[in-house]
Design an enzyme around this catalytic site. Structure first.
Site, mmCIF file in Angstrom:
data_model
loop_
_atom_site.group_PDB
_atom_site.id
_atom_site.type_symbol
_atom_site.label_atom_id
_atom_site.label_comp_id
_atom_site.label_asym_id
_atom_site.label_seq_id
_atom_site.Cartn_x
_atom_site.Cartn_y
_atom_site.Cartn_z
ATOM 1 C CB VAL A 61 -0.851 0.004 1.326
ATOM 2 C CG1 VAL A 61 -1.558 1.131 1.361
ATOM 3 C CG2 VAL A 61 -1.811 -1.242 1.186
ATOM 4 C CD GLU A 204 -5.387 1.702 -0.536
ATOM 5 O OE1 GLU A 204 -4.859 2.895 -0.263
ATOM 6 O OE2 GLU A 204 -5.978 1.584 -1.577
ATOM 7 C CG LEU A 306 -20.727 -14.812 -7.430
ATOM 8 C CD1 LEU A 306 -22.223 -14.654 -8.248
ATOM 9 C CD2 LEU A 306 -20.880 -15.213 -6.140
ATOM 10 C CB ALA A 308 -16.335 -22.528 -8.095
ATOM 11 N N GLY A 313 -6.654 -16.526 -1.197
ATOM 12 C CA GLY A 313 -5.490 -16.372 -0.428
ATOM 13 C C GLY A 313 -4.852 -15.174 -0.589
ATOM 14 C CB CYS A 316 -6.117 -8.514 2.130
ATOM 15 S SG CYS A 316 -5.115 -7.106 1.857
ATOM 16 C CE LYS A 319 -3.284 -8.261 6.911
ATOM 17 N NZ LYS A 319 -3.829 -7.184 7.554
ATOM 18 C CE LYS A 376 -4.754 -10.369 -7.362
ATOM 19 N NZ LYS A 376 -5.722 -9.364 -7.205
ATOM 20 N NE ARG A 383 1.728 -10.873 1.407
ATOM 21 C CZ ARG A 383 1.988 -9.538 1.601
ATOM 22 N NH1 ARG A 383 1.987 -9.016 2.751
ATOM 23 N NH2 ARG A 383 1.549 -8.714 0.526
HETATM 24 C C1 UDX Z 1 -8.301 -7.979 -1.870
HETATM 25 C C2 UDX Z 1 -9.569 -6.907 -2.059
HETATM 26 O O1 UDX Z 1 -10.158 -7.434 -3.325
HETATM 27 C C3 UDX Z 1 -9.116 -5.795 -2.191
HETATM 28 O O2 UDX Z 1 -10.020 -4.817 -2.297
HETATM 29 C C4 UDX Z 1 -8.214 -5.397 -0.756
HETATM 30 O O3 UDX Z 1 -7.650 -4.272 -0.594
HETATM 31 C C5 UDX Z 1 -7.423 -6.400 -0.387
HETATM 32 O O4 UDX Z 1 -7.724 -7.812 -0.664
HETATM 33 P P1 UDX Z 1 -6.587 -9.049 -3.486
HETATM 34 O O5 UDX Z 1 -6.018 -9.582 -2.233
HETATM 35 O O6 UDX Z 1 -5.382 -8.297 -4.210
HETATM 36 O O7 UDX Z 1 -7.348 -7.911 -3.062
HETATM 37 O O8 UDX Z 1 -6.962 -10.104 -3.939
HETATM 38 P P2 UDX Z 1 -8.514 -10.306 -4.986
HETATM 39 O O9 UDX Z 1 -8.492 -10.266 -6.504
HETATM 40 O O10 UDX Z 1 -9.338 -9.872 -4.101
HETATM 41 O O11 UDX Z 1 -8.712 -11.856 -4.673
HETATM 42 C C6 UDX Z 1 -8.125 -12.647 -3.686
HETATM 43 C C7 UDX Z 1 -8.305 -14.238 -3.551
HETATM 44 O O12 UDX Z 1 -9.742 -14.633 -4.006
HETATM 45 C C8 UDX Z 1 -7.275 -14.815 -4.465
HETATM 46 O O13 UDX Z 1 -6.774 -15.986 -4.273
HETATM 47 C C9 UDX Z 1 -8.266 -15.265 -5.717
HETATM 48 O O14 UDX Z 1 -7.561 -16.205 -6.534
HETATM 49 C C10 UDX Z 1 -9.641 -15.519 -4.896
HETATM 50 N N1 UDX Z 1 -10.968 -15.417 -5.722
HETATM 51 C C11 UDX Z 1 -11.173 -14.154 -6.158
HETATM 52 C C12 UDX Z 1 -11.643 -16.359 -6.125
HETATM 53 O O15 UDX Z 1 -11.323 -17.727 -5.629
HETATM 54 N N2 UDX Z 1 -12.823 -16.211 -6.714
HETATM 55 C C13 UDX Z 1 -13.059 -15.141 -7.160
HETATM 56 O O16 UDX Z 1 -14.236 -15.231 -7.726
HETATM 57 C C14 UDX Z 1 -12.516 -14.022 -7.029
#
Ligand code: UDX
Length: 480
Positions: A61, A204, A306, A308, A313, A316, A319, A376, A383
Site C-alpha cells: 500500500v 485501502e 463468484l 469457484a 489466499g 488480506c 488475515k 492469484k 502469502r
Molecule cells: C483483496 C481485495 O479485493 C482488495 O479490495 C483489498 O484491498 C485487498 O484484498 P487482493 O488480495 O489483491 O485484493 O485479491 P483479490 O483479487 O480480491 O483475490 C483474493 C483471492 O480470492 C485470490 O486468491 C483469488 O484467486 C480468489 N478469488 C477471487 C476466487 O477464488 N474467486 C473469485 O471469484 C475471486
C-alpha cells in the site's frame, strides 16, 4: 468433474514452448501503461497546490501510494526501515511485482519522490499529510499484530514539528484509530507542543495486479474521522482521484474500520459460498459456471467474486477475516458467517487435494507439472497461497513436482522450476492453480503429451467441453 473422451488425434498441435513469459503479467502491464498515458493528459496539481506527503512503510500500500501521489505532482517522502527493501527502492526497483510500479518509481525517484530510512530527516521536511502504511500481520490467535503501527505512531510523535493530518491506511482493528488519536493528543499535551494533529482512518481497497488503476480511479473513498473540520482538506487532496464516478463517504472511526473488514469479509464469503455450491453441483451433475452466471445476473447479487476454485489466499482476506472474528469475539459478538467462510476456504483446498488422491492412490515418484504458485494470477505474492499449500501437500505424498510461475521463481528457490510451460506437459499429469492468459492459446491436443493424459484444474480455466473428443481426463471444480 471429470471428462474422458474418445479419439486421441493429434491435430493443430501448437504448444506453448515459446511462451516463456506469462501473458498475464505483460497484458496487465500494457493495460496499466495505457491507463497511465491516458491519465497523464488530465491535470496534475499546479505548483501552488503541491503538498508534502510522508508515507510511512514501503510495503504494498505504501509504495503504490507513494509513486501515485508523486505522479499526481506532490512532493513525496517514503520512509522504509527494512535495509534490503530500502536499498532496492533507492535503486529504483520495487521489491514486488505490480504493473507499472517500477516505471513510476524510476520516473519520480529523486525528482519528487525521496526514499529514506531516517524518520527524523523525513519529519524535518514538515509534511502536510502523513500516511501510515505499515503492516498489521496476523498473530497466532488471529488478532492483528499492531507493533509496527505503534512503533510508527511513537516515532511520528517524537519527531513531529508542524500541524498535519495523519492518515491511517494500515488495516486497523476496530477501536485502534481512536486509541492512536488519544495517544497523540496526550503526547502533544504532555510535551506542550502547540501543533494540531488530526488523525483519520482511510481504508485501502487496492487489489493486487490493478493497484495503480485502483488508486487513480477508486470506486469509493472512505474517511473515518472525529470531527468533519479537516474533511475539505482531504477532499481537496483526493480531488484528482474523484473526477470519475468515485463516491466519497465520511463517518466515525469505528464505522470506517468496519467498512474495511466488512468489504473483505463480504468478498471472501461469496467465494467460500460459491465454492460450497460448486461441491454440491459436482455431486449432482451440475455446472458451477452456469450457476454463477445465472445467479450473478441478478443485479442485487452481482456477478463478481463468484468464480469457484481452490479458494482465496493473499495478504488480506485470510488475515482480515481472522482479525474480524477475533475482534468480535472480544466483545462477545458472533460473526460466525465469517468463521464459516474461513473454514470453508481451508476445506476447499483439501477437497481438491482429495480429488487428486482419489484418482492417483499412490503419488510416490509421480511427476506432476504444476502451474501457478502465487495466491492469484498476475502477482508474485505467495502469502497464504492455496497453490503453495497444495504443492507442499503433494510433495509430502512423495510426488516430484515441476512448477511454472515465472514471477515467483526468484521468491521460492527450494522448488524445481520449469523454464517453459511446455516442460510441464512432459510430466505425468498437470495441476493448474492459476488461470494464466496463455493457457487459452494452447490447443487441447497439446495436453495429450502428459503421460497420464490427466489434468486437475483448480481455477476452471477451460470450458468443460474443451477436451471433448480427446482421451484426456479433465477434473475441475463444480462441474461434472
Ligand atoms: C483483496 C481485495 O479485493 C482488495 O479490495 C483489498 O484491498 C485487498 O484484498 P487482493 O488480495 O489483491 O485484493 O485479491 P483479490 O483479487 O480480491 O483475490 C483474493 C483471492 O480470492 C485470490 O486468491 C483469488 O484467486 C480468489 N478469488 C477471487 C476466487 O477464488 N474467486 C473469485 O471469484 C475471486
Amino acid at each position: 468433474m471429470k471428462r474422458l473422451a474418445g479419439a486421441d488425434k493429434f491435430q493443430n498441435l501448437t504448444t506453448s514452448g515459446s511462451l516463456r513469459r506469462s501473458k498475464n503479467f505483460s497484458s496487465n502491464d500494457v493495460r496499466a501503461k495505457k491507463f497511465l498515458i491516458k491519465w497523464n493528459k488530465s491535470e496534475t496539481v499546479k505548483n501552488n497546490q503541491v503538498k508534502k506527503i510522508l508515507i510511512i512503510g514501503g510495503g504494498y500500500v505504501g509504495l503504490v501510494s507513494a509513486v501515485c501521489w508523486a505522479k499526481v505532482g506532490h512532493k513525496v517522502f517514503l520512509l522504509e526501515i527494512d535495509p534490503a527493501r530500502l536499498k532496492a527502492l533507492q535503486a529504483g526497483t520495487a521489491p514486488f511485482f505490480e504493473p507499472q510500479l517500477d516505471a513510476l518509481l524510476s520516473a519520480h525517484l529523486q525528482k519528487n519522490l525521496f526514499v529514506t530510512i531516517d524518520v527524523s530527516a523525513a519529519m524535518q521536511e514538515l509534511p502536510d499529510f502523513v500516511f501510515l502504511c505499515v503492516g498489521t500481520p496476523a498473530n497466532p490467535d488471529g488478532s492483528a499484530d499492531l507493533s509496527y503501527v505503534w512503533q510508527a505512531v511513537f516515532d511520528f510523535c517524537k519527531h513531529v514539528k508542524k500541524s498535519c493530518i495523519l492518515i491511517c491506511k494500515s488495516t486497523l482493528p476496530v477501536g485502534t484509530t481512536a486509541k492512536i488519536d488519544n495517544f497523540i493528543q496526550i503526547f502533544l499535551a504532555d510535551k506542550k507542543l502547540k501543533i494540531k494533529i488530526k488523525v483519520v482512518f482511510m481504508p485501502e481497497f487496492l487489489s493486487q495486479g490493478q493497484a495503480i488503476k485502483n488508486f487513480f480511479e477508486p470506486d469509493r473513498i472512505v474517511v473515518g474521522l472525529k470531527c468533519q473540520k479537516k474533511l475539505s482538506m482531504l477532499k481537496k487532496l483526493h480531488a484528482p482521484l474523484l473526477k470519475k464516478h468515485a463516491k466519497f463517504f465520511s463517518m466515525n472511526f469505528a464505522s470506517a474500520e468496519l467498512v474495511k473488514y466488512t468489504s473483505n469479509a463480504m468478498l471472501a464469503l461469496r467465494i467460500s459460498f460459491i465454492n460450497q455450491i460448486a461441491n454440491y453441483a459436482e455431486k449432482v451433475n451440475g455446472n458451477i459456471e452456469q450457476i454463477s452466471q445465472a445467479v450473478g445476473a441478478d443485479p442485487r447479487i452481482g456477478s463478481q467474486f463468484l468464480s469457484a476454485g481452490l479458494g482465496f489466499g493473499g495478504s488480506c482476506f485470510p488475515k482480515d477475516l481472522a482479525a474480524l472474528v477475533h475482534g468480535a469475539a472480544e466483545l462477545k459478538i458472533s460473526v460466525s458467517i465469517a468463521e464459516a467462510a474461513l473454514k470453508g476456504n481451508v476445506e476447499q483446498r483439501q477437497i481438491f487435494l482429495q480429488k487428486i488422491l482419489t484418482r492417483f492412490k499412490d503419488l510416490t515418484g509421480k511427476k506432476i507439472g504444476f502451474l501457478g504458485l502465487a495466491f492469484k494470477v498476475g502477482t508474485d505474492d505467495l502469502r497464504e497461497s492455496p497453490a503453495l499449500w497444495l504443492v507442499q501437500e503433494l510433495a509430502s505424498c512423495g510426488a516430484q513436482i515441476l512448477v511454472f510461475d515465472p514471477q515467483c521463481k526468484k521468491k521460492i528457490k527450494n522448488l524445481l522450476h520449469a523454464q517453459t510451460f511446455q516442460e510441464l506437459l512432459q510430466q505425468d499429469f498437470l495441476v493448474i492453480a492459476s488461470n494464466f492468459d496463455f493457457l487459452h492459446q494452447i490447443q487441447p491436443q497439446s495436453f495429450l503429451q502428459l503421460k497420464d493424459a490427466c489434468i486437475f484444474d483448480g481455477r476452471n480455466c477451460f470450458k468443460e467441453t474443451f477436451f471433448d473428443g480427446l482421451k484426456i481426463e479433465y477434473y475441475s471444480v463444480g462441474r461434472f
